[in-house]
Design an enzyme around this catalytic site. Structure first.
Site, PDB file in Angstrom:
ATOM      1  N   MET A  92      79.941 -28.429 -54.771  1.00 24.81           N
ATOM      2  CA  MET A  92      78.529 -28.233 -54.470  1.00 24.81           C
ATOM      3  C   MET A  92      78.263 -27.988 -52.988  1.00 24.81           C
ATOM      4  SD  MET A  92      76.534 -30.977 -56.879  1.00 24.81           S
ATOM      5  CE  MET A  92      76.574 -30.846 -58.664  1.00 24.81           C
ATOM      6  N   GLY A  93      79.184 -28.369 -52.137  1.00 23.42           N
ATOM      7  CA  GLY A  93      78.955 -28.212 -50.708  1.00 23.42           C
ATOM      8  C   GLY A  93      79.757 -29.239 -49.932  1.00 23.42           C
ATOM      9  N   ASP A 205      76.426 -35.988 -63.605  1.00 20.53           N
ATOM     10  CA  ASP A 205      77.709 -35.692 -62.950  1.00 20.53           C
ATOM     11  C   ASP A 205      78.388 -37.005 -62.557  1.00 20.53           C
ATOM     12  OD1 ASP A 205      79.775 -34.139 -62.025  1.00 20.53           O
ATOM     13  OD2 ASP A 205      78.866 -33.776 -60.068  1.00 20.53           O
TER      14      ASP A 205
END
Length: 942
Positions: A92-93, A205
């Site tokens: 995601m980053g 998640d």
């Protein structure tokens, strides 16, 4: 996707995985296969292709070019945060350690920068909407969302609570968790999920990387709702993902998540099951060589439970995990609260999950038999059995054991000790407020097994009590709250405010909590599920009553017992025990000279001077029969608040031996070299004090059944009473030494008053809170020019402002008001600055701010309270963890605070003051602690 389509897709995947590209495509174009199954297989294969592409150098070149505008480095500023160092990268980053860059105060966060290509098209509006939801998640096992937004170049970011420790992934890499830690982890994470699901937030998640094991030992769930923030472009509810989108980490996806179907809270349950399986075995439940094979395993395979999980893990744990891993969401828990209760129950009772609450409760004989298991190990019982060869059950006998209370360093504590423990109604369990590593929590002790379990999320508790069915515990917390927690564990919830509780609580049979929320009031009632509290009784001021405390319902009747505090007495041994009829509103005097009543099996029990008495009680006639008889002597008790340490249940009684339960204080003068000079005053409980401006006198707040103010003359060595009735607290001098400004209870809440220091004249009320308000006002200081009184204005249990009373206008204004707690203000000698305490950074620290501006400096750096100025203004003192620190200050506009230096350390507690010159300090030395470290003495009748 239907189960049939899933099965067909899995079968087709097996067929095409080993084929080359041309043969694979031909197979997928075969009209014999359902289009939905073909589409699902193509999606799984694309995931593998994407993974392979990410391994190529060309991919990294393209990514670098696409993301060049979003590159960041240490020192970059995002919002009010400055990036310190990168902690890690993921799909995601990146995640950075960041610090506040606005200079307001010191705070560290974990700042997550989301890849721009993953941001939703409506990212900015989505963040505003979703942050409001996520910010409401306040649970001890959830890392708090503190801030968030979207950068100018469209990059979403989140600032989360910074938790020091290691991730569950790092722990599992070393070794599977030991069984007890595994059970506690399961209880903590399930409780966090239950709290979030109740708020309509699904994690989506959950994985070992998102569970942080803090250095202190507890678990924190990270990144709640992050997938929701960055995922669906189409509108969706707070609890469901739109069909067709795969969000999450493949080995922990639920089958419905992996197949793109609608997702709800049960998907988190599946992820928790997979995570716990891995924590128990060290092996992932579903991870395979490729994403497509992993998805296939999620949809088709069942991990080997019985053979893989250690035999030392209780079977109940395996059953709960198996239920979480049900392929069909309907086979999982209908409520995550139920799941959390089962895991909490396993943490408390590793032998297995208890029967549902609707099952028949144990009989008195069964409870007594369980408690006798404790005594089987006691020396006295072993000796008795050894002499007699068998246990004679023909007649009742009282057997006795001593119960050590680990991990309680000290059960009875602090200024006003309340009840330290309580027995469950069936006598099988004991709850107590224990302390370990300077952290107080509720602990549950099973008498039959000697097992002690911590109840997470119950910080700073006092006065625990069970519900009549034994399923809940109600208690006071944090000095301001009335809370409850399930015996099986889970989230602790606030029932009502109790802004200065001193008088006990009980859970009545009509599912109401009766309690005394603050001094100077009567008994109040509130629903156990929350709502508006209602006052039931009112002290008779004309009869000299101060407060009504220690309420206790009489089961099966409308009667409530309570104790009336007598203003003229300094001890609750002079209290009057009344029976109040909730139907008629009438009250009957039962005992004149006693406290802490209980009615049990037709007898009234009460305390006086450390002795527990009993007398026959006729509830129908509301009358006593016969004379009171002493039952137990030498019980720990507090004459200052009326609490006695005893509890009763069928066949079981528990009491703690000891003396007066309050820290006694010797007033001393301490110098920087460590020299100690006793003041020569009687040893009592001196709660607060302050030196007069010329340091020739001091005002003391001395606690008993009431708090009163006394003036001490250092030259004459004479102590003179200044106030005689009601609660008089938080004294401070006016700069001319003529008046004492203080807070006073007559009718709640406390308001600000003043009286001449020589005792002449009548007290004068300065502030007037709203009628019926519970918003206390506590005085702290008067400005050097004599114009302002600085006082704490309590708004609610989380919000305290610093307000000023202006002697010129005779009105009050707010000087410093934030959504946090700012209190304990002290003016600098020249009046330009104000020192105070605030929890704006997440813990109490000392700050200094300009009186007429907003420039601010943080003084303490590792916790701090109770600031005091040196009379020349060149140093500021504060306390932290029992140590007195000094910070040198610059002159002029730049305060330039130096590094804090230790000045005094030792057995000194609470309030202190500084003599002129800053070399000597008037301090409170603890001379002994109450007898509150156990053991508890238990009597069991069989």
């Amino acid at each position: 996707m239907t189960p049939a389509i899933d099965r067909e897709a899995l079968a087709l995947l097996d067929e095409v995985l080993e084929l080359d590209a041309a043969a694979r495509e031909a197979k997928l174009r075969d009209a014999a296969h359902a289009p939905e199954a073909v589409a699902r297989v193509r999606q799984w294969l694309a995931a593998d292709t994407e993974r392979d592409a990410r391994l190529s150098p060309a991919h990294y070149v393209a990514l670098a070019q696409a993301d060049a505008s979003a590159a960041v480095a240490a020192g970059a500023r995002i919002g009010v945060w400055s990036l310190v160092r990168e902690l890690g990268r993921g799909g995601m980053g990146s995640v950075w350690l960041a610090e506040r860059a606005d200079g307001d105060f010191t705070q560290r966060v974990a700042l997550k920068l989301i890849r721009p290509d993953l941001a939703a098209s409506d990212a900015e509006s989505r963040f505003r909407r979703e942050r409001r939801i996520l910010a409401t998640l306040k649970h001890p096992n959830i890392a708090q969302l503190l801030d968030g937004g979207v950068t100018a170049d469209g990059r979403p970011w989140l600032a989360m609570e910074w938790v020091e420790g290691r991730t569950l992934r790092e722990s599992i890499a070393r070794a599977p968790l030991d069984p007890q830690r595994l059970l506690v982890l399961a209880s903590e994470v399930a409780g966090a999920l239950a709290h979030a699901h109740e708020a309509g937030v699904v994690h989506r998640d959950l994985k070992p990387e998102n569970i942080m094991l803090a250095r202190e030992g507890y678990a924190k769930v990270l990144d709640f709702g992050v997938a929701k923030l960055i995922a669906d472009d189409a509108p969706s509810s707070a609890t469901q993902t739109q069909p067709g989108r795969i969000i999450g980490t493949t080995p922990y996806m639920s089958p419905e998540q992996a197949s793109g179907a609608s997702v709800d809270f049960r998907s988190d349950q599946f992820a928790l099951g997979a995570l716990l399986y891995e924590a128990a075995t060290g092996r992932a439940a579903f991870a395979r060589d490729t994403p497509a094979e992993t998805v296939a395993a999620v949809l088709r395979d069942t991990p080997p439970m019985g053979t893989a999980i250690a035999i030392t893990v209780p079977p109940g744990f395996v059953r709960v995990v198996e239920r979480c891993l049900s392929k069909d969401p309907a086979g999982r828990y209908a409520s995550t609260h139920d799941l959390a209760r089962d895991f909490a129950d396993l943490a408390h009772h590793p032998q297995g999950v208890r029967a549902p609450a609707s099952a028949p409760r144990p009989t008195r004989a069964a409870a007594t038999a369980g408690a006798l298991a404790l005594l089987a190990a006691a020396v006295v019982l072993a000796w008795w059995v050894g002499r007699n060869g068998a246990v004679d059950t023909s007649a009742p006998r009282a057997l006795r054991a001593e119960l050590s209370i680990a991990p309680a360093e000290r059960l009875w504590f602090h200024i006003f000790p309340m009840h330290a423990f309580a027995l469950s109604p069936d006598g099988a369990q004991l709850v107590f407020a224990g302390q370990q590593d300077k952290q107080r929590m509720l602990y549950l002790r099973t008498l039959a097994t000697r097992e002690t379990v911590r109840l997470p999320g119950t910080e700073n508790p006092t006065n625990p009590a069970f519900s009549p069915d034994g399923d809940w515990i109600v208690y006071f917390a944090n000095g301001f709250e009335l809370r409850k927690v399930a015996v099986r564990g889970g989230s602790s919830t606030i029932i009502a405010e109790a802004p200065n509780h001193l008088g006990g609580l009980a859970w009545s049979g009509n599912d109401k909590i009766i309690y005394s929320p603050f001094p100077g009031t009567g008994i109040w009632e509130v629903s156990a599920s929350g709502g508006e509290p209602k006052q039931l009784t009112f002290p008779d001021l004309d009869a000299g009553e101060g407060s009504h405390v220690w309420p206790m319902p009489v089961a099966g009747t409308p009667l409530i017992l309570y104790v009336a505090e007598i203003e003229a007495a300094d001890t609750f041994d002079a209290g009057r025990i009344y029976a109040w009829d909730a139907t008629s509103g009438e009250r009957t005097l039962l005992v004149d000279g006693g406290t802490d009543p209980q009615v049990f099996e037709g007898k009234l029990y009460y305390a006086r001077a450390g002795t527990i008495y009993s007398v026959a009680f006729d509830a129908e006639r509301v009358a006593l029969r016969g004379a009171p008889q002493p039952v137990y002597e030498g019980v720990a008790y507090s004459p200052a608040v009326g609490a006695a340490q005893y509890a009763l249940a069928p066949g079981v009684s528990v009491r703690m031996l000891g003396g007066e339960g309050v820290d006694l204080i010797e007033m001393v003068i301490v110098d920087r070299a460590g020299g100690v000079e006793p003041l020569g005053l009687p040893i009592r409980y001196y709660a607060r004090h302050q030196l007069s401006p010329d340091a020739r006198r001091a005002v003391f707040q001395i606690s008993g059944a009431d708090d009163d103010l006394w003036i001490y003359d250092f030259e004459r060595r004479q102590l003179t009473r200044l106030t005689e009735q009601y609660e008089n607290i938080f004294p401070t001098w006016t700069p001319d030494g003529q008046y004492i400004v203080y807070s006073r209870h007559r009718e709640p809440p406390p308001s600000v008053w003043r009286r001449r220091a020589d005792g002449s004249g009548a007290p004068e009320q300065l502030t007037s809170p709203e009628i019926g308000s519970k918003r206390a006002q506590l005085a702290h200081d008067v400005s050097p020019d004599g114009r302002y009184v600085a006082y704490d204005q309590f708004n609610d249990i989380y919000d305290i402002n610093i307000d000023l009373y202006d002697f010129t206008t005779k009105k009050s204004i707010t000087w410093l008001g934030t959504p946090h707690k700012e209190h304990g203000a002290r003016f600098s000698p020249d009046g330009r600055l104000v020192a105070y305490r605030s929890n704006i950074s997440g813990r109490d620290e000392v700050y200094v701010q300009t009186f007429t501006g907003d420039r601010r400096w943080q003084i303490s750096n590792d916790g701090g309270v109770d600031p005091r100025w040196r009379p020349d203004g060149r140093e500021l003192f504060y306390q932290s963890a029992g140590t007195l620190y000094a910070v040198a200050l610059g002159s002029g506009d730049d305060l330039a605070p130096a590094v804090p230096q230790v000045v005094v350390t030792g057995d000194y507690v609470g309030a202190y003051d500084v003599f002129p010159g800053g070399e000597r300090f008037l301090m409170r030395k603890r001379v002994r602690e109450p007898g509150g470290a156990g053991p508890l003495l238990i009597d069991i009748e069989r």
